[in-house]
Design an enzyme around this catalytic site. Sequence first.
Site, PDB file in Angstrom:
ATOM      1  N   CYS A   1      64.159  29.053  -7.373  1.00 50.04           N
ATOM      2  CA  CYS A   1      62.920  29.711  -6.963  1.00 50.04           C
ATOM      3  C   CYS A   1      63.191  31.090  -6.363  1.00 50.04           C
ATOM      4  O   CYS A   1      63.965  31.214  -5.420  1.00 50.04           O
ATOM      5  CB  CYS A   1      62.192  28.833  -5.934  1.00 50.04           C
ATOM      6  SG  CYS A   1      60.663  29.589  -5.395  1.00 50.04           S
TER       7      CYS A   1
ATOM      8  N   ALA B   1      54.896  25.493  -9.489  1.00 52.00           N
ATOM      9  CA  ALA B   1      54.110  25.259  -8.272  1.00 52.00           C
ATOM     10  C   ALA B   1      52.667  25.666  -8.511  1.00 52.00           C
ATOM     11  O   ALA B   1      52.397  26.735  -9.073  1.00 52.00           O
ATOM     12  CB  ALA B   1      54.709  26.057  -7.123  1.00 52.00           C
TER      13      ALA B   1
ATOM     14  N   GLY C   1      57.851  26.482 -19.688  1.00 49.45           N
ATOM     15  CA  GLY C   1      56.903  26.609 -18.585  1.00 49.45           C
ATOM     16  C   GLY C   1      55.643  27.358 -18.963  1.00 49.45           C
ATOM     17  O   GLY C   1      54.652  26.778 -19.424  1.00 49.45           O
TER      18      GLY C   1
ATOM     19  N   PRO D   1      58.900  22.717 -14.056  1.00 49.29           N
ATOM     20  CA  PRO D   1      58.104  22.593 -12.832  1.00 49.29           C
ATOM     21  C   PRO D   1      57.462  23.935 -12.510  1.00 49.29           C
ATOM     22  O   PRO D   1      58.127  24.969 -12.565  1.00 49.29           O
ATOM     23  CB  PRO D   1      59.155  22.219 -11.767  1.00 49.29           C
ATOM     24  CG  PRO D   1      60.457  22.713 -12.305  1.00 49.29           C
ATOM     25  CD  PRO D   1      60.345  22.658 -13.804  1.00 49.29           C
TER      26      PRO D   1
HETATM   27  C1  LIG Z   1      53.576  29.986 -11.449  1.00 45.10           C
HETATM   28  C2  LIG Z   1      54.999  29.488 -11.542  1.00 45.10           C
HETATM   29  C3  LIG Z   1      55.443  28.546 -10.635  1.00 45.10           C
HETATM   30  C4  LIG Z   1      56.768  28.086 -10.696  1.00 45.10           C
HETATM   31  N1  LIG Z   1      57.182  27.107  -9.827  1.00 45.10           N
HETATM   32  C5  LIG Z   1      58.428  26.589  -9.942  1.00 45.10           C
HETATM   33  C6  LIG Z   1      58.846  25.494  -9.137  1.00 45.10           C
HETATM   34  O1  LIG Z   1      58.079  24.960  -8.321  1.00 45.10           O
HETATM   35  N2  LIG Z   1      60.109  25.030  -9.294  1.00 45.10           N
HETATM   36  C7  LIG Z   1      60.989  25.592 -10.199  1.00 45.10           C
HETATM   37  O2  LIG Z   1      62.131  25.133 -10.304  1.00 45.10           O
HETATM   38  N3  LIG Z   1      60.612  26.613 -10.978  1.00 45.10           N
HETATM   39  C8  LIG Z   1      59.372  27.115 -10.888  1.00 45.10           C
HETATM   40  N4  LIG Z   1      58.957  28.102 -11.726  1.00 45.10           N
HETATM   41  C9  LIG Z   1      59.884  28.595 -12.778  1.00 45.10           C
HETATM   42  C10 LIG Z   1      59.684  27.815 -14.086  1.00 45.10           C
HETATM   43  O3  LIG Z   1      60.036  26.455 -13.920  1.00 45.10           O
HETATM   44  C11 LIG Z   1      60.558  28.424 -15.216  1.00 45.10           C
HETATM   45  O4  LIG Z   1      61.896  28.367 -14.810  1.00 45.10           O
HETATM   46  C12 LIG Z   1      60.191  29.868 -15.521  1.00 45.10           C
HETATM   47  O5  LIG Z   1      58.791  30.045 -15.613  1.00 45.10           O
HETATM   48  C13 LIG Z   1      60.853  30.344 -16.831  1.00 45.10           C
HETATM   49  O6  LIG Z   1      60.458  29.535 -17.915  1.00 45.10           O
HETATM   50  P1  LIG Z   1      59.298  29.983 -18.955  1.00 45.10           P
HETATM   51  O7  LIG Z   1      59.683  31.329 -19.503  1.00 45.10           O
HETATM   52  O8  LIG Z   1      59.290  28.895 -19.988  1.00 45.10           O
HETATM   53  O9  LIG Z   1      58.033  30.070 -18.158  1.00 45.10           O
HETATM   54  C14 LIG Z   1      57.655  28.592 -11.670  1.00 45.10           C
HETATM   55  C15 LIG Z   1      57.187  29.542 -12.592  1.00 45.10           C
HETATM   56  C16 LIG Z   1      55.876  29.993 -12.534  1.00 45.10           C
HETATM   57  C17 LIG Z   1      55.398  31.006 -13.549  1.00 45.10           C
END
Ligand SMILES: Cc1cc2nc3c(=O)[nH]c(=O)nc-3n(C[C@H](O)[C@H](O)[C@H](O)COP(=O)(O)O)c2cc1C
Length: 327
Positions: free
Chosen positions: A99, A17, A223, A15
């Site tokens: 978050c 945002a 993500g 997820p």
């Molecule tokens: C722009 C942005 C918005 C995010 N919004 C949420 C969110 O709404 N809910 C959530 O649980 N994690 C949120 N995250 C965290 C991601 O779900 C994820 O845990 C994090 O980016 C690490 O994974 P990755 O290295 O694959 O990006 C957000 C991350 C980013 C970069």
Amino acid sequence: MLGRIRIDVPLALAPMAGITDLPFRHICKQFGAGLMITEMIASRAVEQGRMRTGRMAEIGSNEHPIGIQIAGSDPDYMREAARWAAMRGTDFIDINMGCPVKKICKQVAGSALLKDEGSVAKVLEAVVDAVNLPITLKIRTGWDESSKNVARIAKIAEESGVQMLTVHGRTRAQMFNGYANWNDIGLAKAAVSIPVLGNGDVVDAASAKEMLRISGCDGVMIGRAVQGNPWVLAEVRAALLGEPMPVKPEGSERWHVIHDHLLTLKAHHGEQIASKLARKHVIWYSKGLNGSAEFRRHFQLLTCWEAQLAVTEAFFCGEAQDWLHAA
Ligand SMILES: Cc1cc2nc3c(=O)[nH]c(=O)nc-3n(C[C@H](O)[C@H](O)[C@H](O)COP(=O)(O)O)c2cc1C
């Protein structure tokens, strides 16, 4: 399986945002995401009946299995938010305790809840009791380096009736800095018997496999690496299923995907908002391609939807520099 829901591959879209809206998920589904989650919805916003919140929870018919993510620290608000989400056709409800954003942590929600294990249990139990759907939880590994409690939170989650856990291998204090610690994700996996997804810094098939090896997790959530690159989902999916690596498309084949994304953005948000959102997505799609820096500078200045489409098509389909003359 998640409750009665069949998941064909343990590969989840994280997820995000402002990013994982319906149009973005529409694209990610085509490239093989096994499981998707909406943007975070604050339980207070549900209580206040904000319009935007309803739009954020809209689910397309081809998106299943999908979960609506809710956040908050008040068990009553969270119970209501869960019931509200259940009426919107979600297959499961994901609770956000990961978050790191200050505005959310100030209300003792998101990752701030991890400091208060008693409240974690109360929130989880309230949501599990409120609806007849599987409940999943997304956490970080703790508040900071000196107070990592990922294994205890995982145990509390399992005892509260949570059916799947996702661990982002960073503490709240790390925000998005440094690296995700895949060993710490393994501490949660070792503590519980519910499925655990590992998350953080997976960028391709090799890193997905390495994260799974180190953490012992059951699946992977990705993500940021999907931004402008939904093809990474197809790559990781193939690796997890032991299938041949798909070829990453070039030029006009990419344009077809981007065009579909842009048209869905417009259909979902209307032209004005779609035009603003298109900027970040198109710029992500162009990353690393020949002439992308100049394209980005030019594209950012465009305000007209038709020009945005024409310039993007020319950039992906035309000869070098054709796009300069497209608008
Ligand atoms: C722009 C942005 C918005 C995010 N919004 C949420 C969110 O709404 N809910 C959530 O649980 N994690 C949120 N995250 C965290 C991601 O779900 C994820 O845990 C994090 O980016 C690490 O994974 P990755 O290295 O694959 O990006 C957000 C991350 C980013 C970069």
